[in-house]
Design a protein around this motif. Sequence first.
Motif, PDB file in Angstrom:
ATOM      1  N   ALA A 208       0.831  -1.197   0.000  1.00  0.00           N
ATOM      2  CA  ALA A 208       0.000   0.000   0.000  1.00  0.00           C
ATOM      3  C   ALA A 208       0.868   1.252   0.000  1.00  0.00           C
ATOM      4  CB  ALA A 208      -0.938  -0.015   1.208  1.00  0.00           C
ATOM      5  N   LEU A 209       1.946   1.224   0.783  1.00  0.00           N
ATOM      6  CA  LEU A 209       2.866   2.364   0.824  1.00  0.00           C
ATOM      7  C   LEU A 209       3.459   2.612  -0.559  1.00  0.00           C
ATOM      8  CD1 LEU A 209       4.850   2.046   4.170  1.00  0.00           C
ATOM      9  CD2 LEU A 209       3.615   4.053   3.342  1.00  0.00           C
ATOM     10  N   ALA A 210       3.761   1.508  -1.260  1.00  0.00           N
ATOM     11  CA  ALA A 210       4.377   1.642  -2.577  1.00  0.00           C
ATOM     12  C   ALA A 210       3.448   2.335  -3.569  1.00  0.00           C
ATOM     13  CB  ALA A 210       4.785   0.266  -3.095  1.00  0.00           C
ATOM     14  N   ARG A 211       2.153   2.274  -3.306  1.00  0.00           N
ATOM     15  CA  ARG A 211       1.210   2.869  -4.250  1.00  0.00           C
ATOM     16  C   ARG A 211       1.059   4.382  -4.050  1.00  0.00           C
ATOM     17  NH1 ARG A 211      -4.000  -1.124  -4.925  1.00  0.00           N
ATOM     18  NH2 ARG A 211      -2.872  -3.023  -5.448  1.00  0.00           N
ATOM     19  N   LEU A 212       1.586   4.899  -2.950  1.00  0.00           N
ATOM     20  CA  LEU A 212       1.539   6.348  -2.743  1.00  0.00           C
ATOM     21  C   LEU A 212       2.598   7.007  -3.622  1.00  0.00           C
ATOM     22  CD1 LEU A 212       1.351   6.417   1.167  1.00  0.00           C
ATOM     23  CD2 LEU A 212      -0.540   6.533  -0.448  1.00  0.00           C
ATOM     24  N   THR A 213       2.435   8.316  -3.846  1.00  0.00           N
ATOM     25  CA  THR A 213       3.494   9.014  -4.569  1.00  0.00           C
ATOM     26  C   THR A 213       4.704   9.184  -3.637  1.00  0.00           C
ATOM     27  OG1 THR A 213       2.825  11.196  -3.843  1.00  0.00           O
ATOM     28  CG2 THR A 213       1.757  10.341  -5.827  1.00  0.00           C
ATOM     29  N   ASP A 214       5.877   9.414  -4.235  1.00  0.00           N
ATOM     30  CA  ASP A 214       7.085   9.532  -3.436  1.00  0.00           C
ATOM     31  C   ASP A 214       6.949  10.591  -2.362  1.00  0.00           C
ATOM     32  OD1 ASP A 214       8.178   7.581  -4.863  1.00  0.00           O
ATOM     33  OD2 ASP A 214       9.393   8.871  -6.182  1.00  0.00           O
ATOM     34  N   ARG A 215       6.379  11.710  -2.774  1.00  0.00           N
ATOM     35  CA  ARG A 215       6.291  12.831  -1.853  1.00  0.00           C
ATOM     36  C   ARG A 215       5.357  12.494  -0.687  1.00  0.00           C
ATOM     37  NH1 ARG A 215       5.111  19.212  -2.766  1.00  0.00           N
ATOM     38  NH2 ARG A 215       3.923  19.338  -0.842  1.00  0.00           N
ATOM     39  N   GLU A 216       4.228  11.892  -1.020  1.00  0.00           N
ATOM     40  CA  GLU A 216       3.280  11.497   0.029  1.00  0.00           C
ATOM     41  C   GLU A 216       3.950  10.556   1.023  1.00  0.00           C
ATOM     42  OE1 GLU A 216      -1.162  11.474  -2.030  1.00  0.00           O
ATOM     43  OE2 GLU A 216       0.155   9.768  -2.339  1.00  0.00           O
ATOM     44  N   ARG A 217       4.671   9.579   0.440  1.00  0.00           N
ATOM     45  CA  ARG A 217       5.276   8.553   1.289  1.00  0.00           C
ATOM     46  C   ARG A 217       6.352   9.162   2.182  1.00  0.00           C
ATOM     47  NH1 ARG A 217       5.850   4.969  -2.374  1.00  0.00           N
ATOM     48  NH2 ARG A 217       7.844   5.772  -3.079  1.00  0.00           N
ATOM     49  N   ASP A 218       7.196   9.993   1.587  1.00  0.00           N
ATOM     50  CA  ASP A 218       8.284  10.582   2.367  1.00  0.00           C
ATOM     51  C   ASP A 218       7.738  11.408   3.524  1.00  0.00           C
ATOM     52  OD1 ASP A 218       9.952   9.377   0.665  1.00  0.00           O
ATOM     53  OD2 ASP A 218      10.455  11.168  -0.533  1.00  0.00           O
ATOM     54  N   THR A 219       6.737  12.214   3.239  1.00  0.00           N
ATOM     55  CA  THR A 219       6.181  13.060   4.288  1.00  0.00           C
ATOM     56  C   THR A 219       5.578  12.213   5.402  1.00  0.00           C
ATOM     57  OG1 THR A 219       5.557  14.536   2.495  1.00  0.00           O
ATOM     58  CG2 THR A 219       4.732  15.077   4.676  1.00  0.00           C
ATOM     59  N   LEU A 220       4.814  11.186   4.989  1.00  0.00           N
ATOM     60  CA  LEU A 220       4.145  10.333   5.970  1.00  0.00           C
ATOM     61  C   LEU A 220       5.169   9.615   6.844  1.00  0.00           C
ATOM     62  CD1 LEU A 220       1.303   9.321   6.791  1.00  0.00           C
ATOM     63  CD2 LEU A 220       1.739   7.317   5.380  1.00  0.00           C
ATOM     64  N   VAL A 221       6.201   9.054   6.212  1.00  0.00           N
ATOM     65  CA  VAL A 221       7.207   8.305   6.961  1.00  0.00           C
ATOM     66  C   VAL A 221       7.967   9.243   7.896  1.00  0.00           C
ATOM     67  CG1 VAL A 221       9.373   7.031   6.750  1.00  0.00           C
ATOM     68  CG2 VAL A 221       7.434   6.452   5.287  1.00  0.00           C
ATOM     69  N   ALA A 222       8.296  10.448   7.393  1.00  0.00           N
ATOM     70  CA  ALA A 222       9.011  11.406   8.233  1.00  0.00           C
ATOM     71  C   ALA A 222       8.201  11.751   9.472  1.00  0.00           C
ATOM     72  CB  ALA A 222       9.319  12.673   7.431  1.00  0.00           C
TER      73      ALA A 222
END
Lengths: 358, 132
Positions: free
Chosen positions: A116-130
Amino acid sequence: MGATDFIGAREDPSAPDVAALIPMVRRVIGARVADPTTAEDLVQETLVRVLTAAPRVEPGMLEPYAIVTARNVVTSLWRQQDRDRRNQHRVVDLSPPDAPDDDMLAREEQEAVAAALARLTDRERDTLVAHEVSGQDTRSLAEELGSTAGAVAAQLNRTRARLRVEYLLVRENVEPPTDRCRPVLLALSGGDRRRQREVDAGRHLLECEVCARLSPPLMERTQSRDDELRIPIAVDADVVAARQAARELASRLGFARTELTLIATAVSEVTRNIVRFAGAGEVVVELLDQPRAGVRITARDTGPGIPDVQAALADGYSTYNGLGLGLPGARRLMDEFAVVSESGRGTTVTMTKWCDAR
Amino acid sequence: MTGPKLVSILRQGDWLIASIHTALDDSQMLLFRNDLVEQIGRHRSRGVVIDVAALDVLDSFGANTLRTIAEMARLRGAETVIVGIQPDVAFAMVSLGMDTGDVPTALDLEEGLAYLGRPTGARSRGRRDAAG
């Protein structure tokens, strides 16, 4: 019994006759212990003790000695049982054993989240993980991204909503069958009611089996709203449930008793139409505070639809053996009333009662 | 059906007193109708009082069912009075455009029984002409 015969056979003539005591010992123990195998064990134990003690016991006193020994053996059995009972709770292990599939489930869970994480855009994922993993706060994130903390928080909320949807899709291993599914699921996941209305989420859930199956966990998060009730309609009893729920919810707004009955009657009429003509649907009762306090009832079904809505709203129009008062009657009872019907797709009746309207 | 009784039908001399104790859904309403009409025959009743005070709502189906009961009872030789319609239910019925047709109504059980026992009607064959 072979064993006792053996003991008896070994006796030298001068020794006391222990075998002769057996029937009496059996009787003494049998009177106190119900279970025959336990009793026999105790008989044997008594005889062993008597045999060991026989040389020390005065001749002629062996019989009373055997009786006392038998009693003592029984008493110590009782004591032991009592102690076991008292301490039984100590040996119970309350921690459940690890189920063999726990590991597997945890791994599947992990894979689903990763996919599911892989389906997010890079920017979305980076912000969420941060934010979630590294614990970076929204203000510093906003500085990095050249945005405001509020915008970052809103973005995070949307990302979480998407992650929930994608996670469910991955876990259930389905692709949304129509291009309406994703927007609907997103609106449900985000709990954004305006957006849900825009995409007509309620109707889509009635029509789309996949979304109906996926949506409950998404809705549970927003279902905690206590000013909205959703009642599935399928049988007669649901009509009563729906009108009572509507009355209950509306009574919080300070409607007069008379108006509550009007609302309940209107709900009863439109809900009956669902049971009669569509077979299945739902009624949503929600409290409004904009533009005024009021209650809105939405009754949806996936039935055949009403061929001529104008005719159905006229008094006396009835396709079954009724009075033809259902829709027009409900319309008279409420302040606002709208019917949208599409042949083959179903009908939605939306009606509102304002609290201060007289 | 489990739980407390939804309706009760009690015999009082020549009359039946049928009370609805809670909100009924459509199928329960029809069961009530059939049960009542059957009991009119069994007890050879001449009059029926239906107490609807506990009904939360009298919508088109409910009101229509009461009319049907009264008509069926009439065909079986019994007169029906509906009692206990609450003021808010009455208001909703009027707003809805409903009525109980030519079924007589009374305020409460006492009035209903008084209506059935009135000397003019006397539950004779000419009762309807005399009442009309």
